[in-house]
Write a protein that holds these residues in place. Structure first.
Motif, short mmCIF file in Angstrom:
data_model
loop_
_atom_site.label_atom_id
_atom_site.label_comp_id
_atom_site.label_asym_id
_atom_site.label_seq_id
_atom_site.Cartn_x
_atom_site.Cartn_y
_atom_site.Cartn_z
N MET A 167 0.86 -1.35 0.02
CA MET A 167 -0.10 0.10 -0.24
C MET A 167 1.00 1.12 -0.06
O MET A 167 0.57 2.36 -0.91
N HIS A 168 2.00 1.21 1.00
CA HIS A 168 2.73 2.22 0.79
C HIS A 168 3.73 2.64 -0.44
O HIS A 168 3.68 3.91 -0.82
N GLU A 169 3.97 1.49 -0.86
CA GLU A 169 4.61 1.66 -2.34
C GLU A 169 3.92 2.01 -3.38
O GLU A 169 4.16 3.24 -4.00
N MET A 170 2.49 1.52 -3.50
CA MET A 170 1.74 2.16 -4.57
C MET A 170 1.02 3.41 -4.12
O MET A 170 0.61 4.17 -5.33
N SER A 171 1.12 3.88 -3.09
CA SER A 171 0.68 5.30 -2.88
C SER A 171 1.28 6.41 -3.61
O SER A 171 0.82 7.61 -3.95
N ASP A 172 2.75 6.07 -3.69
CA ASP A 172 3.44 7.02 -4.52
C ASP A 172 3.61 6.95 -6.19
O ASP A 172 3.99 7.58 -6.77
N TRP A 173 2.69 6.03 -6.56
CA TRP A 173 2.56 5.68 -8.07
C TRP A 173 1.36 6.59 -8.51
O TRP A 173 0.43 6.80 -7.91
N PHE A 174 1.34 7.00 -9.83
CA PHE A 174 0.26 7.68 -10.50
C PHE A 174 -0.10 9.05 -9.71
O PHE A 174 -1.16 9.25 -9.14
N THR A 175 0.84 9.95 -9.35
CA THR A 175 0.53 11.12 -8.71
C THR A 175 -0.57 12.08 -9.27
O THR A 175 -0.80 12.17 -10.57
N GLY A 176 -1.38 12.38 -8.28
CA GLY A 176 -2.52 13.02 -8.64
C GLY A 176 -3.81 12.26 -9.15
O GLY A 176 -5.01 12.99 -9.36
N ILE B 42 -7.66 -3.00 -4.01
CA ILE B 42 -7.89 -2.85 -2.25
C ILE B 42 -6.87 -1.79 -1.53
O ILE B 42 -7.44 -0.90 -0.71
N VAL B 43 -5.67 -1.94 -1.84
CA VAL B 43 -4.80 -1.08 -1.34
C VAL B 43 -4.94 0.46 -1.83
O VAL B 43 -4.52 1.29 -1.00
N CYS B 44 -5.26 0.62 -3.09
CA CYS B 44 -5.39 1.82 -3.55
C CYS B 44 -6.78 2.53 -2.64
O CYS B 44 -6.62 3.75 -2.39
N LEU B 45 -7.63 1.78 -2.25
CA LEU B 45 -8.79 2.28 -1.88
C LEU B 45 -8.14 2.53 -0.29
O LEU B 45 -8.75 3.37 0.40
N PHE B 46 -7.36 1.69 0.42
CA PHE B 46 -6.90 1.95 1.75
C PHE B 46 -6.17 3.21 1.64
O PHE B 46 -6.07 3.86 2.87
N SER B 47 -5.56 3.53 0.71
CA SER B 47 -4.75 4.65 0.81
C SER B 47 -5.46 5.94 0.35
O SER B 47 -4.84 7.21 0.03
N GLY B 48 -6.81 5.96 0.20
CA GLY B 48 -7.57 7.19 0.12
C GLY B 48 -8.17 7.47 -1.44
O GLY B 48 -8.80 8.25 -1.72
N ARG B 49 -7.82 6.44 -2.41
CA ARG B 49 -8.35 6.71 -3.76
C ARG B 49 -9.73 6.16 -3.75
O ARG B 49 -10.21 5.31 -2.77
#
Length: 365
Positions: free
Chosen positions: A42-51, A70-77
């Motif tokens: 989740m932390h790794e992918m949160s830095d991908w695709f900025t914006g 699922i981890v994109c959802l967890f990170s707020g998307r």
């Protein structure tokens, strides 16, 4: 709350997710994924695709790649579930992407190829591609989108390493799977007993370690010991070095810039008339021929002996005469590039790859 943790061998303070995946026998096996591994992803992918804030969830929820959504959802998307029936209708999917303002979509290369063949002038959103190898033709096509501001990432990783282990930005002409994620470690090792590091640029089997490593297989201790080996290169001073490595069964080599290139499966090595052959090598050569977009090679028993059978997909609609001409052209080109025993005895043109529910090429079909 009603989970029998004792029966699963888990303590309430050390739970693991269980993701089911198919083994070589086709039977599902449960992979125990640590919570910290999913958190690392989740932390790794949160830095991908900025914006990007709206993720189109294309993976089936029973497919391990669904964890990416699922981890994109967890990170707020915002997670937008793409209906199953729309995935098989590119025109409807195009409308769905536009009406739901989807900014990022995940898919396998085979499904993406199917969509692009129909979309023509439609520019896709940012893409997260994984699950199987990308052909040379598709890579070059995707690399062309980068000039239009589309970001495309090719991810590689087995379920046993929490879905993603390496990542590549799709650009340039060389197909590759990139470098390990920040919390993962990779080793390209020989197939002998000592499992030594192979020379840079040579082919070897990929072993993976790091924070994404699974605990093992659910209720299959023998298989766990077989696939999760002691790490001969464990470094106690590296916080992401793990005491075990996962044996992927994938053949790779390092490119000059340090990126990893996928070359095929160790279990795709076959013997025909005494010669050891790697099917992936033939597939690569086939896919590079004019008029061929992607290829698959299998071994079948024909006329009482084991023979290589090649399947090639052309982006153009071909009648019977054009198919025969393409097959003759490809066979002639292969004969000039490969030894005789590596040239398929039979070549067949497929108009559309049969796909599994997970969006990969269905080899049995």
């Amino acid at each position: 709350d009603n989970l029998d943790k004792g029966a699963l061998g888990l303590s309430s303070s050390n739970l693991a997710y269980v993701i089911y995946t198919s083994g070589s026998t086709g039977k599902p096996k449960g992979v125990m994924i640590e919570h910290r591994s999913a958190q690392a992803l989740m932390h790794e992918m949160s830095d991908w695709f900025t914006g990007v804030t709206r993720f189109g969830w294309g993976a089936s929820y029973v497919f391990d790649a669904s964890l990416q959504g699922i981890v994109c959802l967890f990170s707020g998307r915002t997670l937008i579930v793409v209906p199953e029936d729309i995935k098989t209708q590119p025109e409807r999917l195009q409308d769905y992407i536009q009406s739901h303002h989807i900014e990022l979509l995940d898919c396998t290369p085979s499904v993406l190829q199917f969509w692009l063949d129909t979309w023509h002038d439609f520019t896709p959103p940012h893409l997260l591609v994984g699950g199987e190898a990308i052909s040379q033709a598709l890579w070059q096509r995707l690399a062309g989108y980068t000039s239009e501001g589309i970001e495309i990432r090719n991810v590689y990783g087995p379920t046993e390493c929490t879905v993603n282990s390496t990542m590549a930005h799709v650009s340039g002409t060389e197909v590759h799977i990139g470098k390990p994620l920040s919390y993962m470690r990779s080793y390209v090792l020989s197939d002998d007993a000592c499992r030594g590091l192979v020379p840079y640029g040579s082919a070897g089997e990929l072993y993976l370690g790091g924070d994404g490593l699974a605990r093992g297989y659910l209720n299959q201790p023998t298989l766990t010991v077989e696939r999760f080996i002691d790490n001969p290169y464990f470094d106690e001073n590296d916080p992401h070095s793990s005491k075990r490595l996962y044996r992927t069964g994938d053949l790779v080599r390092y490119l000059p810039d340090g990126e990893l290139a996928f070359m095929g499966r160790t279990d795709d090595q076959v013997k025909i008339r005494g010669f050891r052959i790697e099917l992936g090598e033939i597939e690569t050569q086939l896919a590079e021929q004019a008029g061929v977009e992607s290829a698959l090679v299998m071994v079948k028993e024909l006329a009482g002996s084991q023979q290589l059978v090649g399947y090639i997909h052309s982006p153009a609609a071909l009648d019977d005469g054009a198919q025969t001409s393409l097959i003759d052209q490809v066979k002639t080109a292969l004969a000039a590039q490969l030894p005789e025993y590596m040239v398929p005895s039979v070549l067949m043109v497929v108009h559309e790859w049969p796909l599994t529910p997970n969006g990969k090429v269905d080899k049995r079909a």
